[in-house]
Design a protein around this motif. Structure first.
Motif, PDB file in Angstrom:
ATOM      1  N   ILE A 706       3.828   7.672 -11.837  1.00 41.52           N
ATOM      2  CA  ILE A 706       5.129   7.204 -11.350  1.00 41.52           C
ATOM      3  C   ILE A 706       5.385   7.227  -9.997  1.00 41.52           C
ATOM      4  O   ILE A 706       5.886   6.673  -9.364  1.00 41.52           O
ATOM      5  CB  ILE A 706       5.955   7.883 -12.206  1.00 41.52           C
ATOM      6  N   GLN A 707       4.638   8.639  -9.394  1.00 48.95           N
ATOM      7  CA  GLN A 707       5.020   8.523  -8.037  1.00 48.95           C
ATOM      8  C   GLN A 707       4.230   7.591  -7.187  1.00 48.95           C
ATOM      9  O   GLN A 707       4.643   7.002  -6.364  1.00 48.95           O
ATOM     10  CB  GLN A 707       4.258   9.932  -7.490  1.00 48.95           C
ATOM     11  N   GLN A 708       2.839   7.258  -7.514  1.00 50.95           N
ATOM     12  CA  GLN A 708       2.138   6.075  -6.976  1.00 50.95           C
ATOM     13  C   GLN A 708       2.864   4.804  -7.026  1.00 50.95           C
ATOM     14  O   GLN A 708       3.058   3.931  -6.175  1.00 50.95           O
ATOM     15  CB  GLN A 708       0.713   6.019  -7.489  1.00 50.95           C
ATOM     16  N   TRP A 709       3.502   4.372  -8.192  1.00 53.17           N
ATOM     17  CA  TRP A 709       4.200   3.350  -8.702  1.00 53.17           C
ATOM     18  C   TRP A 709       5.541   3.249  -7.603  1.00 53.17           C
ATOM     19  O   TRP A 709       5.626   2.065  -7.038  1.00 53.17           O
ATOM     20  CB  TRP A 709       4.698   3.131 -10.061  1.00 53.17           C
ATOM     21  N   ALA A 710       6.115   4.306  -7.250  1.00 55.42           N
ATOM     22  CA  ALA A 710       7.497   4.452  -6.671  1.00 55.42           C
ATOM     23  C   ALA A 710       6.680   4.098  -5.245  1.00 55.42           C
ATOM     24  O   ALA A 710       7.838   3.222  -4.458  1.00 55.42           O
ATOM     25  CB  ALA A 710       8.058   5.837  -6.704  1.00 55.42           C
ATOM     26  N   GLN A 711       5.858   4.781  -4.719  1.00 50.33           N
ATOM     27  CA  GLN A 711       5.320   4.534  -3.376  1.00 50.33           C
ATOM     28  C   GLN A 711       4.994   3.112  -3.111  1.00 50.33           C
ATOM     29  O   GLN A 711       5.091   2.464  -2.092  1.00 50.33           O
ATOM     30  CB  GLN A 711       4.170   5.506  -3.181  1.00 50.33           C
ATOM     31  N   LEU A 712       4.207   2.571  -4.238  1.00 48.34           N
ATOM     32  CA  LEU A 712       3.805   1.153  -3.981  1.00 48.34           C
ATOM     33  C   LEU A 712       5.033   0.278  -3.929  1.00 48.34           C
ATOM     34  O   LEU A 712       5.093  -0.687  -2.986  1.00 48.34           O
ATOM     35  CB  LEU A 712       2.955   0.729  -5.220  1.00 48.34           C
ATOM     36  N   ARG A 713       6.182   0.360  -4.656  1.00 50.68           N
ATOM     37  CA  ARG A 713       7.031  -0.212  -4.548  1.00 50.68           C
ATOM     38  C   ARG A 713       7.953   0.006  -3.243  1.00 50.68           C
ATOM     39  O   ARG A 713       8.587  -1.233  -2.612  1.00 50.68           O
ATOM     40  CB  ARG A 713       8.319  -0.035  -5.840  1.00 50.68           C
ATOM     41  N   TYR A 714       7.946   0.990  -2.664  1.00 50.82           N
ATOM     42  CA  TYR A 714       8.537   1.181  -1.417  1.00 50.82           C
ATOM     43  C   TYR A 714       7.700   0.441  -0.236  1.00 50.82           C
ATOM     44  O   TYR A 714       8.355  -0.234   0.507  1.00 50.82           O
ATOM     45  CB  TYR A 714       8.419   2.754  -1.133  1.00 50.82           C
ATOM     46  N   ARG A 715       6.435   0.570  -0.432  1.00 49.09           N
ATOM     47  CA  ARG A 715       5.624  -0.176   0.452  1.00 49.09           C
ATOM     48  C   ARG A 715       5.864  -1.631   0.352  1.00 49.09           C
ATOM     49  O   ARG A 715       5.905  -2.313   1.320  1.00 49.09           O
ATOM     50  CB  ARG A 715       4.178   0.225   0.272  1.00 49.09           C
ATOM     51  N   ILE A 716       6.047  -2.352  -0.773  1.00 50.11           N
ATOM     52  CA  ILE A 716       6.218  -3.634  -0.985  1.00 50.11           C
ATOM     53  C   ILE A 716       7.487  -3.864  -0.380  1.00 50.11           C
ATOM     54  O   ILE A 716       7.771  -5.113   0.281  1.00 50.11           O
ATOM     55  CB  ILE A 716       6.172  -3.966  -2.288  1.00 50.11           C
ATOM     56  N   ALA A 717       8.801  -3.044  -0.597  1.00 43.16           N
ATOM     57  CA  ALA A 717       9.985  -3.704   0.017  1.00 43.16           C
ATOM     58  C   ALA A 717       9.799  -3.560   1.673  1.00 43.16           C
ATOM     59  O   ALA A 717      10.450  -4.224   2.313  1.00 43.16           O
ATOM     60  CB  ALA A 717      10.993  -2.516  -0.317  1.00 43.16           C
ATOM     61  N   ARG A 718       9.041  -2.381   2.066  1.00 47.58           N
ATOM     62  CA  ARG A 718       8.959  -2.467   3.628  1.00 47.58           C
ATOM     63  C   ARG A 718       8.261  -3.664   4.176  1.00 47.58           C
ATOM     64  O   ARG A 718       8.331  -4.323   5.202  1.00 47.58           O
ATOM     65  CB  ARG A 718       8.121  -1.087   4.082  1.00 47.58           C
ATOM     66  N   LEU A 719       7.300  -4.266   3.229  1.00 48.61           N
ATOM     67  CA  LEU A 719       6.409  -5.222   3.424  1.00 48.61           C
ATOM     68  C   LEU A 719       7.200  -6.573   3.734  1.00 48.61           C
ATOM     69  O   LEU A 719       7.195  -7.335   4.541  1.00 48.61           O
ATOM     70  CB  LEU A 719       5.012  -5.470   2.696  1.00 48.61           C
ATOM     71  N   GLU A 720       8.189  -6.452   2.499  1.00 47.13           N
ATOM     72  CA  GLU A 720       9.122  -7.695   2.529  1.00 47.13           C
ATOM     73  C   GLU A 720       9.991  -7.642   3.830  1.00 47.13           C
ATOM     74  O   GLU A 720      10.303  -8.661   4.440  1.00 47.13           O
ATOM     75  CB  GLU A 720       9.973  -7.814   1.302  1.00 47.13           C
ATOM     76  N   GLU A 721      10.611  -6.585   4.127  1.00 47.34           N
ATOM     77  CA  GLU A 721      11.465  -6.278   5.261  1.00 47.34           C
ATOM     78  C   GLU A 721      10.603  -6.704   6.533  1.00 47.34           C
ATOM     79  O   GLU A 721      11.080  -7.453   7.509  1.00 47.34           O
ATOM     80  CB  GLU A 721      11.770  -5.113   5.619  1.00 47.34           C
ATOM     81  N   LEU A 722       9.383  -6.547   6.552  1.00 50.14           N
ATOM     82  CA  LEU A 722       8.449  -6.837   7.900  1.00 50.14           C
ATOM     83  C   LEU A 722       8.392  -8.226   7.894  1.00 50.14           C
ATOM     84  O   LEU A 722       8.328  -8.828   9.033  1.00 50.14           O
ATOM     85  CB  LEU A 722       7.169  -6.193   7.697  1.00 50.14           C
ATOM     86  N   PHE A 723       7.920  -8.990   6.624  1.00 48.93           N
ATOM     87  CA  PHE A 723       8.054 -10.466   6.664  1.00 48.93           C
ATOM     88  C   PHE A 723       9.384 -11.132   7.179  1.00 48.93           C
ATOM     89  O   PHE A 723       9.389 -12.229   7.902  1.00 48.93           O
ATOM     90  CB  PHE A 723       7.673 -11.022   5.373  1.00 48.93           C
ATOM     91  N   TYR A 724      10.605 -10.574   6.643  1.00 53.37           N
ATOM     92  CA  TYR A 724      11.747 -11.248   7.405  1.00 53.37           C
ATOM     93  C   TYR A 724      12.064 -11.080   8.421  1.00 53.37           C
ATOM     94  O   TYR A 724      12.473 -11.881   9.229  1.00 53.37           O
ATOM     95  CB  TYR A 724      12.958 -10.762   6.387  1.00 53.37           C
TER      96      TYR A 724
END
Length: 756
Positions: A706-724
């Motif tokens: 669950i921790q790894q999944w939460a970390q992955l979701r956080y990194r994806i959100a950061r990646l989307e912000e970076l793309f924006y």
């Protein structure tokens, strides 16, 4: 050479050397098999070649519990050999001997009149001044200390108890009401021979001889003093002026602050044969009168032995006065309390039983090491645990030898004649005290190393495995850091000795400076002494050293360990799988068999489940429960992958919601697999498409925590912000470039219009 080869070689040896009947030969051969297999079973280092993991887990657990019995017996022996009264006895003697103040003659008042707040007192010497043991600085002070302090404690404040059938020499002498004086007080000095001085010629007519530092080749062994005169009949203590070797004195060597001194020297046993205050004072006055201590003396030792029957402790009091060739007298002392008679209390049977167990374990370890040496040969020295085993075995053997020798000495006929009535110096008790001190030192080392050796059997704990793997990974870097650390410490020690050595006692030598700097790292330092030694260089040296140690070197250590731990974190599963010994199933199975033997397993199971449910109000599940459900609700591939992923987190809790979600996913996956297979067999899906779907499904089922999944979701959100953000910057750049281009075009058009 394998264990099978060892067994075969022993069997062949026994078959060749045996002349008995075939039946007897087979029984002996089977016994050899059993003995060798038993000792080889403790060699847990063979787990890399052991395919049976469950059998190896049983082996490790058995070795762990047996070794804990050995450690427990060592701890019992150590605790029963120590006394809680040691500190109080030491404190008593320090109060009456070290802190007690005694008068010195008025000729020496000027040296301490400014620093000592005590007022002068009037006695037979006239004006006197009071000092204590640590303030002794002259030979006169030593004689005053012997007459006043030691004389008052051991020969004036006492109780005589004697039988009418014995003489006064056979009387018991009590000291401080609770201590029995064993033998007499001994004074022993070591001397050096005079030699020619290396001085300028202008001084050679006035100065003839110099006295070097003490060493074995420069010590004096010739008679001296009034014993060398023709008329020496008035001398009572003739032996005090003659040299005695260490074998005759029975004393051991001693390492002081300014040298190492052997057990030989010139011995004066005070009040020998007649232990009275009058004879003690006469002997002291005779030695002082004829200058028994002079500038050839390099060290003076005063040895006293007492016994407290209330707590069964012998006390060895040793006063040391060192006189280096530079001048001055530097006093020190040592008080040791030892329990020589260990088998007279109510716990003697426990102590004897534990010591017998330790001897049995030591013999077993010897046989195990012999088998390991035969099996591994020189490879045995390539493992750090084998070194620890060898050191542990050597210390155990030495401790057993010291204890046996002490017992033989105590029970010897010669020591049986020794008693509290002895009126000579008891050098036999001194030897026993040295043996007991050696035994205590070895037992302390054995306890420390045996506790460290427990880590060898702790490969079933994930945390310890991570720590051991981290240390193994960064061991080379730590060795390199240690070399650099020692080099920097030596450089600072040399600098401190040259800059502060003349004023600061802690930096008087390079060795002392090294120790002082190491203690500074631990927070133990005297900044005022460093500052007073050199007001400019001292503080600069101190802060430069602190900056180097704390902000540079220690940060490097932390960086090395943290980096190694992070590197291990990326591959910790592989490392742990390689090192971990899973003993949980073995323990559970053993517990279950134990309760099933009494028919209590079902009741115990209900009680445990009730306790778990009571402690878990949210009714949360563990990964082990999830795997148990997966056996019947999912495919074998998903079950194996999940078990491998959570191999070391079986007790991790999962909420009820996540538990149901996992089960739903597994059922859906199983249904999807069934539908896919049915479509494949019915011909609706080509085989190529089916393989692609299976490959995609296999990759998609790589579960994470669950921790790894939460970390992955956080990194994806950061990646989307970076793309924006990048998209916004590109839009801004395009708009800016268009505006700039339009402005350029307009400016060109204006210039063309103006030209026209």
């Amino acid at each position: 050479m394998s264990s099978t080869t060892i067994i075969r070689s022993i069997d062949s040896f026994s078959s060749k050397s045996s002349l008995a009947s075939p039946t007897v030969h087979k029984s002996i051969q089977s016994k050899f098999h059993k003995i060798i297999q038993f000792f080889l079973s403790f060699n847990i280092d063979r787990k890399e070649t052991d395919d049976n993991t469950e059998q190896h887990a049983i082996l490790v657990l058995r070795a762990f519990f047996i070794y804990m019995i050995f450690v427990g017996n060592i701890l019992i022996v150590i605790f029963l050999s120590q006394s809680k009264h040691d500190f109080f006895i030491t404190n008593t003697f320090e109060y009456h001997l070290i802190d007690a103040r005694f008068p010195v003659k008025s000729s020496w008042i000027e040296r301490n009149i400014r620093s000592n707040p005590y007022k002068n007192v009037q006695n037979k010497y006239g004006d006197i001044f009071m000092i204590d043991f640590n303030q002794i600085a002259t030979f006169d002070d030593i004689w005053q200390f012997m007459n006043e302090t030691i004389g008052n404690v051991f020969y004036r404040s006492h109780i005589w108890q004697s039988n009418s059938t014995v003489t006064s020499q056979r009387s018991i002498r009590w000291v401080l009401d609770h201590f029995l004086m064993i033998g007499v007080i001994r004074m022993r000095q070591v001397r050096v021979k005079p030699e020619k001085c290396n001085i300028p010629k202008s001084y050679s007519d006035e100065i003839a001889d110099c006295y070097p530092a003490y060493s074995l080749d420069k010590k004096d062994t010739d008679p001296f003093g009034p014993i060398t005169l023709s008329d020496s009949t008035k001398i009572n203590m003739k032996q005090a002026w003659n040299y005695m070797s260490a074998d005759k004195t029975g004393m051991g060597s001693y390492t002081g602050q300014y040298g190492t001194y052997d057990g030989s020297g010139y011995v004066a046993d005070l009040a020998q044969y007649v232990r009275t205050n009058k004879h003690f004072t006469n002997d002291i006055n005779e030695l002082e009168k004829f200058h028994w201590l002079d500038k050839a003396t390099r060290a003076l030792f005063i040895d006293i032995v007492t016994y407290n029957p209330s707590v069964n402790l012998f006390s060895y009091i040793k006063f040391i006065f060192e006189m280096p060739l530079t001048g001055g007298i530097f006093p020190s002392y040592k008080i040791e309390n030892k329990q020589l008679f260990r088998y007279i209390t109510s716990t003697k049977y426990i102590l004897i039983g534990c010591e017998i167990i330790i001897v049995t374990f030591t013999i077993t370890f010897i046989f195990i090491e012999i088998v390991k040496i035969i099996e591994l040969r020189l490879k045995i020295f390539l493992n750090i645990w084998n070194w620890i085993d060898i050191i542990l075995l050597i210390i155990s053997i030495l401790m057993i030898i010291a204890n046996i020798r002490r017992l033989l000495t105590i029970n010897s006929p010669l020591y049986g004649k020794m008693s509290i009535y002895i009126s000579t110096f008891d050098d036999l008790t001194i030897k026993l005290l040295r043996l007991q001190s050696l035994f205590d030192t070895l037992s302390i080392l054995l306890t420390s190393i045996s506790i460290i050796r427990i880590l060898k059997y702790c490969d079933f704990a994930v945390t310890i495995i991570r720590i051991k793997a981290t240390i193994q990974r960064c061991f080379g870097d730590l060795i390199g850091f240690l070399v650099m650390f020692v080099a920097i410490m030596v450089a600072y020690a040399q600098f401190g000795n040259l800059a502060l050595g003349q004023q600061a006692p802690a930096f008087s030598t390079v060795g002392k400076a090294f120790v002082a700097l190491f203690r500074t790292v631990l927070g133990d330092f005297d900044y005022e002494a460093i500052s007073d030694a050199s007001p400019i260089v001292g503080p600069l040296f101190f802060f430069l050293y602190i900056f180097s140690m704390v902000f540079i070197l220690f940060n490097m250590v932390l960086a090395i360990i943290v980096d190694s731990y992070e590197e291990l974190g990326n591959e910790h599963r592989d490392v742990i799988n390689r090192m971990l010994i899973d003993v949980t199933p073995v323990i559970k199975q053993s517990i279950r068999k134990f309760f099933e033997r009494f028919g209590l397993w079902e009741k115990v199971k209900v009680i445990v489940q009730f306790i778990i449910s009571a402690e878990d109000p949210l009714n949360s599940k563990t990964v082990a429960d999830l795997l148990q459900e997966f056996k019947y609700s999912t495919t074998s591939s998903l079950y194996d992958e999940l078990r491998h992923a959570f191999a070391h987190d079986m007790t991790k809790l999962i909420s009820k919601k996540d538990f149901q979600a996992f089960l739903k996913y597994s059922r859906d996956d199983k249904n999807r697999q069934r539908d896919t297979l049915q479509s494949l067999f019915s011909g609706n899906i080509p085989l190529i498409d089916f393989n692609e779907q299976q490959e995609w499904s296999k990759r998609a089922r790589n579960l994470c925590t669950i921790q790894q999944w939460a970390q992955l979701r956080y990194r994806i959100a950061r990646l989307e912000e970076l793309f924006y953000l990048i998209e916004g910057k590109i839009d801004y750049t395009i708009r800016t470039s268009n505006n700039l281009l339009q402005n350029v075009i307009l400016s060109i058009e204006r210039s063309d219009n103006e030209n026209m």
